[in-house]
Design a protein around this motif. Structure first.
Motif, PDB file in Angstrom:
ATOM      1  N   TYR A 527      38.160  -9.966 -16.281  1.00  0.00           N
ATOM      2  CA  TYR A 527      38.585 -10.033 -17.683  1.00  0.00           C
ATOM      3  C   TYR A 527      38.068 -11.304 -18.354  1.00  0.00           C
ATOM      4  O   TYR A 527      37.654 -11.288 -19.523  1.00  0.00           O
ATOM      5  N   ILE A 532      36.580  -7.778 -23.880  1.00  0.00           N
ATOM      6  CA  ILE A 532      36.859  -6.473 -24.480  1.00  0.00           C
ATOM      7  C   ILE A 532      36.230  -5.332 -23.693  1.00  0.00           C
ATOM      8  O   ILE A 532      36.767  -4.232 -23.634  1.00  0.00           O
ATOM      9  N   LEU A 535      38.620  -4.325 -21.028  1.00  0.00           N
ATOM     10  CA  LEU A 535      39.741  -3.559 -21.583  1.00  0.00           C
ATOM     11  C   LEU A 535      39.333  -2.120 -21.860  1.00  0.00           C
ATOM     12  O   LEU A 535      40.091  -1.181 -21.602  1.00  0.00           O
ATOM     13  N   GLN A 569      45.214  -6.323 -24.580  1.00  0.00           N
ATOM     14  CA  GLN A 569      44.552  -7.625 -24.658  1.00  0.00           C
ATOM     15  C   GLN A 569      45.575  -8.759 -24.685  1.00  0.00           C
ATOM     16  O   GLN A 569      45.406  -9.775 -23.998  1.00  0.00           O
ATOM     17  N   ASP A 573      45.890 -11.687 -21.852  1.00  0.00           N
ATOM     18  CA  ASP A 573      45.791 -13.102 -22.216  1.00  0.00           C
ATOM     19  C   ASP A 573      46.982 -13.906 -21.680  1.00  0.00           C
ATOM     20  O   ASP A 573      46.820 -15.052 -21.239  1.00  0.00           O
TER      21      ASP A 573
END
Length: 650
Positions: A527, A532, A535, A569, A573
């Protein structure tokens, strides 16, 4: 009653939570024992359940109570006599007008002769030599009593009983605690007092905490066995003082009627309260005479005692409703082991009757704590019998469902090793079955090992005569690691991980015909590098709805359902640096089923393969650390055995 307050302990502050009858009497007893007292409560008289109370002194079990647990019942007989004598003392010193305490005759009526009612006959024989003015027989019944009521009155007895006008009595108690120097703070405490013990002690500069919060104890203690028993009183004006005595008929257990109790008590000089309602788990206090059961209660009292019939209702407050604080094990007067926290709650419909006795016991428990701290060796020596097997029970996270009576026996010691959170999850009535409780903070393998070794050395225990068990899902792996480190009997981590590691469980099912949810391990480094793109890969593999959960975990801790890529996302994070390993799962319908089997993955898979479904099966684990006694045999199963469950979750 106004004892000179000793000064030798005046530097010791005790925090009392709650300002009902239990809280105020506890504060008085502690203050008169020489302690400084700080009372913290969000409500004071008249906005209290204690003001609603019938406030008739009764030998337990009370007419409007459900007081039946043997230990609580026996202790209550001592507590109530302490109160009986205290009320006589208050009445003699201060009088009824100032305190609201009256000494009047109380009549109890029965639908059969007492010799045919063993429990009532035993109750009568227990109290008759302890109370003033005892008489038995129908000759004591007044002419205005309807002897044909509810099938006929066949027996009766009476004695002098204290009774309180709670509107006056609670105001007097509140003023009294102020007069003797207790500090009062209006504030609502809703945190768990055990989990927040140190913070509360520091904040109020206290050496001990006594929880007297009534039903508020559900929040402050986490006692899941607690519930309300709703009561209501119809209030009528005692014009001319025609009602001078109390009259009671207890609920008939053979009756199909919810409301057959008679409870008639003069309230001071101007009112009579009529009651009998006892409804479990009812929180609504908005009752009136329009409610059928309240009307039935009122009509029954009027039918029984004819001088009530012309008396008008109190137009300002015809019905007063309150919630009695009950627990499954009845009254809780305990010290939370290994803490400075004390409990005094769960008095149900006997709060006034038991108040002074319970408060005096709290004083003795507090004093015992200080004696124990002054001489810990003397108190240590009598807790564990080295000739018995010692069972160490681990507990941390989940509400304890364990009834330690089931595993305590004449040849075992029970030692609870727990986090502070863990002891707060144990129902207080279970404390009596534990020989020793040790709070371990931080709750981890290193500290558990150290605590075990300290207890072993202090009591001279042998490893061969010790076992490590748990009924807390969060402690299953920890218990196995502790057994391995100590080389004690029982399952090892390699065995436990098969049933706690979700990735292992899924890999074990990989070559079977069982459909498990699509899943991916959260790859933190990938990641970081791809952002992105990573994801989008997860969404492509699992779909838009993703369920996140730790690979090794229990219950629903750290789980989350994610609906959009933005939510995914944000989650990634916030967990990119987490030490926990997480798994992404597709979210969809699963099969609700539970299959029990001892540790054997291959046999379990064989059972699961016979389930006819195209839906994915979510596999989890539920651990049980002991099996109950065989019915009728009185023999316990081997406590080193672990009985696990493969659980198919909906």
């Amino acid at each position: 009653m106004l004892n000179p307050v000793p000064v030798q302990d005046n530097n010791v502050n005790i925090l009392v939570i709650g300002a009902g009858v239990s809280g105020l009497t506890t504060a008085i007893c502690l203050r008169e024992a020489g302690f400084n007292v700080i009372i913290v409560a969000d409500r004071f008289t008249p906005d209290l359940t204690s003001v609603v109370a019938g406030a008739l002194w009764e030998w337990p079990p009370a007419v409007c109570g459900r007081h039946g647990t043997p230990r609580s019942l026996e202790r209550s007989k001592e507590w109530c006599m302490t109160a009986y004598n205290k009320f006589k003392e208050i009445h003699a010193e201060f009088g009824s007008q100032e305190t609201g305490v009256y000494l009047r005759d109380s009549y109890f009526y029965f639908r059969d002769i007492l010799e045919n009612r063993p429990a009532d006959f035993r109750k009568m024989n227990e109290l008759k030599d302890k109370v003033d003015g005892f008489e038995r027989g129908l000759h004591i019944v007044k002419e205005t009593i309807d002897l044909t009521f509810q099938g006929g009155i066949k027996d009766a007895f009476k004695h002098m009983a204290p009774m309180a006008n709670t509107d006056v009595y609670m105001k007097w108690l509140l003023q009294y605690v102020k007069d003797i120097g207790c500090e009062i703070i209006q504030e609502k405490i809703t945190v768990n007092v055990v989990q927040n013990e140190q913070e509360l002690l520091r904040r109020f500069n206290a050496k001990a905490i006594v929880n007297c919060a009534g039903l508020g104890s559900i929040a402050t203690t986490g006692d899941t066995s607690m519930y309300p028993l709703r009561g209501a009183l119809v209030r009528v004006k005692n014009l001319g003082g025609v009602v001078t005595d109390a009259h009671c008929i207890a609920h008939d257990e053979t009756s199909s009627s919810e409301q057959d109790i008679i409870f008639i008590v003069p309230r001071g000089d101007d009112l009579v309260v009529l009651g009998g309602l006892a409804q479990q788990d009812q929180w609504d206090t908005n009752l009136s005479l329009e409610v059928p059961i309240i009307r039935q209660m009122y009509d029954g009292c009027l039918q029984f005692l004819q001088e009530l019939r012309p008396l008008p209702l109190d137009e300002q407050e015809p019905v007063r409703t309150g919630l009695r604080p009950f627990t499954e094990e009845n009254v809780c007067v305990e010290r939370v082991p290994n803490t400075r926290v004390f409990y005094n709650y769960g008095h149900g419909g006997a709060g006034v009757t038991l108040s002074w006795g319970c408060s005096q016991e709290i004083v003795e428990l507090v004093r015992e704590m200080f004696r124990e701290e002054a001489n810990p060796v003397a108190f240590l020596s009598n807790k564990i019998d080295t000739n018995k097997q010692t069972i160490f029970v681990l507990h941390d996270m989940l509400p304890s469902k364990t009834d330690f009576r089931e595993i305590q026996s004449g040849n075992r010691n029970l030692v609870l090793l727990c986090s502070r959170r863990g002891i707060s999850k144990v129902i207080p009535s279970q404390y009596q079955h534990l020989n020793l409780v040790q709070i371990v903070e931080p709750y981890n393998l290193q500290n558990l090992l150290q605590t075990y070794q300290q207890i072993k050395a202090a009591y001279g225990l042998l490893d061969d005569n010790c076992r490590i068990v748990t009924n807390d899902e969060y402690s299953v792996l920890l218990a196995a690691q502790l057994r391995e480190a100590l080389n004690l009997a029982g399952d090892r981590p390699t065995m436990i991980r098969q049933f706690t590691d979700k990735s292992y469980l899924k890999s074990a099912l990989k070559n079977s015909s069982i459909r498990v949810p699509k899943h991916l391990i959260f790859n933190q480094s990938q990641y970081r590098q791809e952002g992105i793109s990573y994801l989008q890969f997860v969404i492509k593999e699992l779909g838009n709805d993703v369920f996140v959960k730790p690979v090794i975990g229990a219950g629903s801790e750290k789980t989350r359902r994610i609906h959009t890529i933005d939510e995914l996302q944000a989650w990634c994070d916030s967990n990119i640096d987490s030490d926990d390993e997480f798994e992404f799962n597709e979210f969809g319908s699963t099969v609700p089923l539970m299959i029990k089997h001892p540790f054997n993955i291959s046999k379990t898979i064989g059972v699961l393969e016979n389930i006819k479904t195209s839906n994915p099966i979510g596999v989890g684990v539920s651990g049980i650390f002991y099996r109950k006694y065989h019915k009728g045999s009185g023999r316990a199963m081997n406590l080193s055995e672990a009985n696990y469950t493969i659980q198919v979750l909906s």
